[in-house]
Scaffold this active site. Structure first.
Site, PDB file in Angstrom:
ATOM      1  N   ASP A 253       0.773  -1.242   0.264  1.00 42.72           N
ATOM      2  CA  ASP A 253      -0.504  -0.211   0.246  1.00 42.72           C
ATOM      3  C   ASP A 253       0.921   1.010  -0.274  1.00 42.72           C
ATOM      4  O   ASP A 253       1.584   1.114  -0.542  1.00 42.72           O
ATOM      5  CB  ASP A 253      -0.761  -0.080   1.427  1.00 42.72           C
ATOM      6  CG  ASP A 253      -2.376   0.428   0.457  1.00 42.72           C
ATOM      7  OD1 ASP A 253      -2.328   1.853   0.767  1.00 42.72           O
ATOM      8  OD2 ASP A 253      -3.298   0.160   0.605  1.00 42.72           O
ATOM      9  N   HIS A 276       1.942   2.082  -2.959  1.00 37.75           N
ATOM     10  CA  HIS A 276       0.987   3.447  -3.775  1.00 37.75           C
ATOM     11  C   HIS A 276       1.897   4.355  -3.812  1.00 37.75           C
ATOM     12  O   HIS A 276       0.904   5.654  -4.062  1.00 37.75           O
ATOM     13  CB  HIS A 276      -0.471   2.981  -3.428  1.00 37.75           C
ATOM     14  CG  HIS A 276      -1.233   0.925  -3.329  1.00 37.75           C
ATOM     15  ND1 HIS A 276      -2.399   1.144  -3.265  1.00 37.75           N
ATOM     16  CD2 HIS A 276      -0.853   1.028  -4.204  1.00 37.75           C
ATOM     17  CE1 HIS A 276      -2.287   0.331  -2.815  1.00 37.75           C
ATOM     18  NE2 HIS A 276      -2.324  -0.596  -3.917  1.00 37.75           N
TER      19      HIS A 276
END
Length: 450
Positions: A253, A276
């Site tokens: 993430d 991310h």
């Protein structure tokens, strides 16, 4: 901060625990230090900083025995001594159950992690009261965590439960929790330094700061598989005056996630990927108030991440994101290097709403490298445009893994200025010149954060 050189310990030394330490273990092994203003014990030698080795408090260090009480007892003793070091020795593994270690302690307390600290591997063994975090530090001032060791969240069993399998297991066993813990969390702490250690394989976030101020994170390595869900590297919420630098983060993430209540954050000289990217948000979920300001991200390398520099807000939110700078960012095979998304939604369907968190004074400067989907995505609110968004020296080319169909990217309702060089050249039309009326709309929504 006092840096204490790690001592090497062997099993032969564990048999030489003195009587005083045995007494401390019996009387204080299960308690948590909450008031550390008593006289120091034991007394340090004049030439040596006081070191509280967890072996002296009954730790086994075999990776199988529960060493939680030894850590608690060492903490209670060290907390009372100025300049103390709580030692997690190298060359050993320590299994620690979820634990909360409280201050305030005496100044310049060092938590020296040179060994491997392991979280419980079985999901069902976690108490329901400890599902938010594994190692939880509260009310700490002038405190340092450092060392050559590793905090291992052993998150594999948490990740492998897919949503479908998860609910099937939930029906069969009440012991399976409905949330996942963070490896290392600080709450309401000030002047905290985290440096040199490794944090790996967290069930969810790796390192989190809540309601804290004056944080330095230096030379930290955070890793988890790219496929591990919601395993943010560093998560900041209601925290101010933070510096994150010379670190390497690659998870499933966000490498760094900056949430509401954060200001004066500087992220620099770090590597990010996979993951991310560097994200502000999501902000404003369920019509909540979000206030983020004065964020600087510079000299960052992003490799094979989903996004690069990203701001994401939910429709219907209130508040503002302002004074944000992303500069000197090197991207390599990043899906979307530049993103503002005011229509963020992590569900299949989200309701359209007119309210929005106002976004203003955002600079993207020297974003250079390759992308695999779109170079830029600026999707601003229909009712509250993004204002003073600057695009300066953006040079982005398709990567060898390019799978997109539109090299122009998406630009919607964003106002600001652009400055060459710009590649692709279509970015010159991404931001429009804003009038005073447009700025007024945005600024009218910032008052809630003042």
């Amino acid at each position: 901060m006092i840096s204490v050189e790690a001592r090497k310990h062997h099993h032969t030394k564990k048999s030489k625990i003195n009587h005083k330490h045995r007494k401390q273990q019996r009387n204080g092994g299960g308690s948590i230090a909450s008031n550390c203003s008593n006289s120091p014990s034991p007394l340090p030698s004049p030439t040596q900083s006081p070191i509280f080795d967890i072996f002296s408090f009954g730790a086994k260090g075999d990776g199988l025995s529960d060493d939680t009480k030894a850590v608690e007892a060492a903490w209670e003793a060290a907390c009372k001594v100025e300049g103390a070091t709580l030692q997690i020795p190298s060359e050993f593994q320590f299994l620690i159950n979820p634990i909360t270690l409280e201050g305030p302690c005496m100044p310049n307390f060092v938590f020296q992690v040179d060994g491997i600290v392991l979280a419980p591997p079985k999901v069902g063994s976690w108490p329901k009261s400890s599902l938010f975090q594994w190692l939880n530090f509260k009310w700490m001032h002038n405190f340092t965590i450092q060392g050559t060791g590793t905090l291992d969240g052993q998150g594999y069993n948490w990740w492998k439960l897919s949503q479908i399998d998860y609910f099937q297991v939930m029906k069969k066993s009440k012991s399976i929790p409905d949330m996942k813990p963070t490896v290392l969390r600080f709450y309401d702490s000030y002047n905290v330094t985290v440096r040199d250690i490794k944090i790996i394989n967290s069930p969810q976030c790796h390192l989190k700061f809540d309601n804290s101020k004056g944080v330095k994170i230096n030379n930290v390595t955070i890793t988890a598989p790219e496929t591990s869900p919601n395993t943010d590297g560093i998560h900041l919420q209601n925290t101010q005056d933070v510096e994150i630098y010379h670190s390497n983060i690659g998870t499933g993430d966000d490498c760094v996630s900056i949430q509401t209540g954060c200001s004066n954050i500087h992220v620099h000289h770090m590597n990010c990927g996979p993951g991310h990217g560097i994200s502000l948000g999501g902000l404003g979920k369920d019509k909540s108030v979000a206030c983020v300001s004065d964020i600087i991200v510079d000299n960052v390398n992003l490799q094979s991440t989903m996004y690069g520099a990203r701001i994401k807000t939910w429709q219907g939110g209130v508040g503002s994101v302002k004074n944000i700078s992303f500069s000197n960012i090197q991207v390599s095979d990043v899906k979307v290097p530049i993103m503002i998304d005011q229509y963020y939604c992590d569900k299949h369907v989200c309701k359209n709403q007119t309210g929005a968190v106002a976004i203003s004074n955002v600079k993207f400067n020297q974003i250079i490298g390759t992308y695999s989907a779109n170079p830029i995505h600026l999707a601003c609110s229909n009712s509250i445009p993004c204002t003073d968004v600057d695009l300066i020296d953006i040079q982005l080319k398709p990567s060898t893994n390019y799978r997109g169909i539109n090299q122009m990217g998406l630009c919607w309702n964003s106002y600001g200025k652009s400055q060459a060089p710009l590649l692709p050249s279509s970015m010159d039309y991404c931001v429009r010149r804003g009038s005073g009326f447009v700025r007024g709309i945005s600024r009218s929504h910032e008052n809630v954060c003042s």
